[in-house]
Write a protein that holds these residues in place. Structure first.
Motif, PDB file in Angstrom:
ATOM      1  N   ASP A  42       0.926  -1.302  -0.087  1.00 40.48           N
ATOM      2  CA  ASP A  42      -0.071  -0.075   0.157  1.00 40.48           C
ATOM      3  C   ASP A  42       0.821   1.225   0.023  1.00 40.48           C
ATOM      4  N   LEU A  43       0.855   1.916  -1.293  1.00 35.60           N
ATOM      5  CA  LEU A  43       1.750   2.995  -1.367  1.00 35.60           C
ATOM      6  C   LEU A  43       1.465   4.247  -0.328  1.00 35.60           C
ATOM      7  N   SER A  44       0.221   4.240   0.093  1.00 38.87           N
ATOM      8  CA  SER A  44      -0.188   5.255   0.960  1.00 38.87           C
ATOM      9  C   SER A  44       0.566   5.074   2.492  1.00 38.87           C
ATOM     10  N   THR A  54       9.976   8.013   4.031  1.00 34.74           N
ATOM     11  CA  THR A  54       9.647   7.028   2.893  1.00 34.74           C
ATOM     12  C   THR A  54      10.778   5.646   3.082  1.00 34.74           C
ATOM     13  N   LEU A  71       7.570   4.893  -6.996  1.00 33.77           N
ATOM     14  CA  LEU A  71       8.529   4.668  -5.850  1.00 33.77           C
ATOM     15  C   LEU A  71       9.941   4.722  -6.792  1.00 33.77           C
ATOM     16  N   PHE A 105       4.576  -4.232  -5.642  1.00 34.84           N
ATOM     17  CA  PHE A 105       4.729  -3.049  -5.802  1.00 34.84           C
ATOM     18  C   PHE A 105       3.959  -2.412  -7.018  1.00 34.84           C
ATOM     19  N   VAL A 124       4.743   5.999   1.247  1.00 33.26           N
ATOM     20  CA  VAL A 124       5.408   7.320   0.858  1.00 33.26           C
ATOM     21  C   VAL A 124       4.854   8.282   1.940  1.00 33.26           C
ATOM     22  N   ALA A 168       4.582   1.139  -9.600  1.00 38.05           N
ATOM     23  CA  ALA A 168       5.832   1.337  -8.801  1.00 38.05           C
ATOM     24  C   ALA A 168       6.851   2.609  -9.491  1.00 38.05           C
TER      25      ALA A 168
END
Length: 626
Positions: A437-439, A449, A475, A469, A442, A472
Motif C-alpha cells: 500500500d503506497l499510502s 519513506t 517509488l 509494488f 510514501v 511502482a
C-alpha cells in the motif's frame, strides 16, 4: 543414562548410606539428649554445654578419589567431591529414610534435606575448608543447575541443598525435556550437518550433526530465565545447543550463553555485532537448510512443488505437522496443497499491516496474454523455484552484494492484467500475494519513506510470499538533475531503493503503466521483464468468455464476437463490464442479455471518458452520441 550407570548410582548411594549410619552412630554416642522426645525443636542447657565443650566439629573420614569419571562429570566439569555432594543431596528424593536421618543430623525435624554443613561433614570436609567453595554460585554444581542451594538469608552452612526434578529424572534414566522449556525446545539427532566446535553464529537457521537441543527464542518472553535450563539440558545429554533467533535478544543473554564451554550454535537474521559479547562466535554459512524430502518423512508429496519456499528446519517441520493434521481431519493422504497451507501458517503477521494480502484464487487458465508474456511469467516462476540450486548449489551468485531474490517488472497499460498475472504466479508457487500500500509507505517528510520501505522489506523476509509494488514508478522513478534540496533528497531516496532491492532475498514484482518512467538502473537489476500489451480481437473474445464464466446464465442473443470486435477494451475493463452486466441480469431475475452487456460497456466508456458512437451499440441499446 544406561543400565550400567544406574547400577553404579545405586552402589554409590549405598556408600552415602554407610557414611550417614556412621555419622548418626557417632552423634548418638556424644548426644546428651538422645531420649528427649522434643529433640530438634529446642536446645537444652546440656546441649549448649556439650557444644561449648566440643573442641572441633565432627568430621567423618571419607575415602574420595581426587578425580571423577563419567560423562556427567566431564560435561559439567565435576570433581569426585562434587559427585559425592550430588549423591548426598539426591538421597532423600530416592529413599524416604534419608529425610528423617537428615532431620536428625540437622537437629531440626523440619529440615529433611542436607545442608551445606552436613554435606561437608559426611564427606570428611571441614566447614572452613575448600570443600565449601563447591557450593558457591560460580561452582560447577550450581552454575550447571545440578543442585540448588536454598536460603540465601541463612548462614552458609545452614543452607539446604536439593537436586532439581530434571536432574533427578536424568539420573534415574528418564530423559524428557525439562517442562519449563519444553514449549519452545526440541531434541533432534542427525547424521549429517554442521559439526559445532565451540561457539558459532549463522545468519539463518542451521542443521547440526549429532544430538542437538534446539530452542526457538521467538517464543520466549523472558530469554534470560531460560539460559540455565537450556545449557543444563544440552550438557545432560552431551548434546550441542542451537539457539535463535537472537535478533532483539538482550546482549546479557548472549553473554550468558557464551560463558558456558559447550558446542553452541547461535543464529539470527542480521550479522553478528561484536559489541554484543566479549567472545565472538565463529561465523558459519547456514546454507539452504534441510531438504524437503527429510521434513516430509516419506509423505507422497512432490518435493519440486515446494522448492520455492525458503524455510528453516523447524519451520519446515511445523508446516508438515500442520499439513498432517489438515489431512487427518478429512481422513485422507497429505497433499502438496496441505503442505503449502502449512507453509502459510509460518508467515509472520507484520507484513499484513503494511501490505494488502491476497490469497490467490486464479490459475494460468484465467490468464489471456500473448505467448511471449506467458513465457516470461513461467520464467519468473522457474527462477523462484530453482534459485537455491542455481545460486547455491551451482554457485552462480552474481556478486556485488546481490541477494538471492527474484525481481520482475510487469509493464503495460492499466487493465492489461499485471496484478492478475502476479496473483497467478503467486498461486503457482503456492504463496500469498502482498500488495504494498503506497499510502502507508510514501511520506512527505525527508527520510520517512526509506524507513517505511525498510520495514516492508524486513517484514517480507519473514514471509514466503510474493511482494507486489503496484504503480511502482511512484517509488522507482528516474533520478533527475539537482536544482534544489527536494531533488537531492528524491535522488537519495531512489539510490536507497536501488541498494535495498538489490539485497532483497524474496520475490518482488513491480508494475508500471509507463516503463519509460522507471530509472534505467532499476531495469538493469531486474531478472524478468514482461510486457502486457492491449489485447487483440481474438484475445478480447476469450477475455469476454472467461470473465463471464461458466456459471452465469446467458441469453440466446449474447454475441461475444460483436463485443470483442467493436470495443477495444483491456482485460480489466472487460471484467468490470461483465460484473456490471451480471448485476443487471440478477436485478431482473433473468439471464445476461446482449442489452445488459451493451449497457455495461457504455457505462465503462463513460467512466473512462472515452468517446462512443451510437452505431456501435445498435440494435441492442439506443444511446446519444458522445
Amino acid at each position: 543414562m544406561t543400565e550400567d550407570d544406574l547400577t553404579g548410582l545405586w552402589a554409590r548411594l549405598g556408600a552415602v548410606e554407610r557414611r550417614v549410619r556412621k555419622t548418626v552412630a557417632d552423634r548418638q554416642s556424644q548426644d546428651p539428649n538422645l531420649t528427649d522426645p522434643y529433640r530438634g525443636l529446642y536446645i537444652t542447657d546440656e546441649a549448649v554445654r556439650a557444644l561449648l565443650d566440643s573442641p572441633e566439629p565432627l568430621v567423618v573420614p571419607a575415602d574420595i578419589p581426587p578425580t571423577a569419571e563419567g560423562r556427567l562429570a566431564e560435561s559439567f566439569g565435576l570433581t569426585a567431591l562434587d559427585m559425592e555432594f550430588l549423591l548426598i543431596a539426591l538421597a532423600p528424593d530416592l529413599d524416604a529414610r534419608f529425610e528423617r536421618l537428615y532431620g536428625y543430623l540437622n537437629d531440626d525435624v523440619t529440615r529433611r534435606r542436607p545442608t551445606v554443613g552436613l554435606a561437608l561433614a559426611l564427606c570428611g570436609q571441614t566447614p572452613a575448608g575448600p570443600g565449601r567453595f563447591r557450593f558457591r554460585p560460580d561452582a560447577p554444581l550450581v552454575t550447571g543447575g545440578l543442585v540448588d542451594v536454598l536460603g540465601e538469608d541463612q548462614p552458609f552452612l545452614s543452607r539446604e541443598v536439593r537436586v532439581p526434578d530434571r536432574v533427578q529424572a536424568h539420573l534415574l534414566g528418564l530423559d524428557r525435556v525439562d517442562p519449563g522449556i519444553a514449549g519452545f525446545t526440541r531434541v533432534r539427532t542427525r547424521v549429517d550437518g554442521l559439526r559445532p566446535v565451540g561457539a558459532m553464529y549463522s545468519r539463518g537457521e542451521v542443521e547440526v550433526a549429532g544430538t542437538a537441543v534446539v530452542a526457538d527464542l521467538s517464543m520466549v518472553s523472558a530469554p534470560s530465565e531460560v539460559v540455565a535450563p537450556l545449557v543444563r539440558e544440552a550438557r545432560l545429554r552431551g548434546a550441542s545447543l542451537v539457539v535463535g533467533p537472537v535478533d532483539g535478544v538482550p546482549p546479557t543473554v548472549l553473554r550468558a550463553l557464551l560463558a558456558h564451554d559447550l558446542p553452541l550454535v547461535l543464529h539470527g537474521k542480521s550479522q553478528w555485532d561484536p559489541r554484543w559479547a566479549p567472545v565472538t562466535p565463529l561465523p558459519v554459512d547456514a546454507g539452504t537448510g534441510p531438504a524437503w524430502a527429510e521434513a516430509l518423512d516419506g509423505l507422497d508429496v512432490p518435493v519440486a512443488e515446494l522448492s520455492a519456499f525458503r524455510l528453516g528446519a523447524s519451520q519446515m517441520r511445523a508446516a508438515v505437522s500442520v499439513a498432517r493434521r489438515l489431512a487427518a481431519r478429512e481422513n485422507r493422504a497429505v497433499t502438496a496443497a496441505d503442505v503449502r497451507a502449512g507453509v502459510r501458517t509460518q508467515n509472520g503477521a507484520g507484513l499484513a499491516k503494511l501490505a494488502r494480502r491476497i490469497t490467490p484464487a486464479v490459475t494460468w487458465s484465467d490468464l489471456v496474454l500473448p505467448d511471449r508474456a506467458k513465457t516470461r511469467l513461467a520464467e519468473l516462476a522457474a527462477r523462484a523455484r530453482h534459485r537455491d540450486t542455481v545460486l547455491g548449489d551451482w554457485r552462480m551468485r552474481p556478486g556485488g552484494g546481490r541477494g538471492r531474490g527474484v525481481l520482475a517488472l510487469f509493464a503495460g497499460e492499466s487493465g492489461t492484467g499485471k496484478t492478475l498475472a502476479a496473483e497467478v504466479v503467486a498461486g503457482d508457487l503456492g504463496m500469498d500475494l502482498y500488495v504494498v500500500d503506497l499510502s502507508s509507505v510514501v511520506d512527505k517528510y525527508v527520510g520517512e519513506t526509506e524507513k517505511n520501505l525498510e520495514r516492508v522489506f524486513d517484514e517480507a523476509a519473514d514471509v514466503n510470499g510474493v511482494l507486489l509494488f503496484d504503480e511502482a514508478d511512484a517509488l522507482f522513478g528516474k533520478r533527475s538533475a539537482v536544482s534544489d534540496s527536494r531533488d537531492r533528497y528524491a535522488n537519495l531516496e531512489s539510490a536507497y531503493l536501488l541498494q535495498r532491492m538489490e539485497s532483497f532475498d524474496g520475490i518482488a514484482i513491480l508494475t508500471t503503466n509507463l516503463r519509460a518512467n522507471l530509472d534505467e538502473a532499476f531495469t538493469r537489476r531486474l531478472d524478468v521483464i514482461a510486457a502486457f500489451p492491449m489485447p487483440d480481437a481474438a484475445q478480447r473474445r476469450l477475455l469476454w468468455d472467461t470473465c463471464l464464466g461458466p456459471a452465469i446464465p446467458r441469453a440466446d442473443d449474447l454475441d461475444l464476437d460483436v463485443c470483442a470486435s467493436r470495443f477495444d477494451l483491456a482485460g480489466g475493463a472487460i471484467r468490470s463490464c461483465a460484473v456490471s452486466a451480471a448485476y443487471l441480469a440478477a436485478a431482473g431475475n433473468r439471464a445476461v442479455t446482449m442489452a445488459d452487456l451493451m449497457t455495461a460497456i457504455h457505462e465503462e466508456h463513460h467512466k473512462q471518458g472515452h468517446l462512443t458512437r451510437a452505431e456501435d451499440f445498435r440494435p441492442w441499446l439506443a444511446v446519444t452520441p458522445a
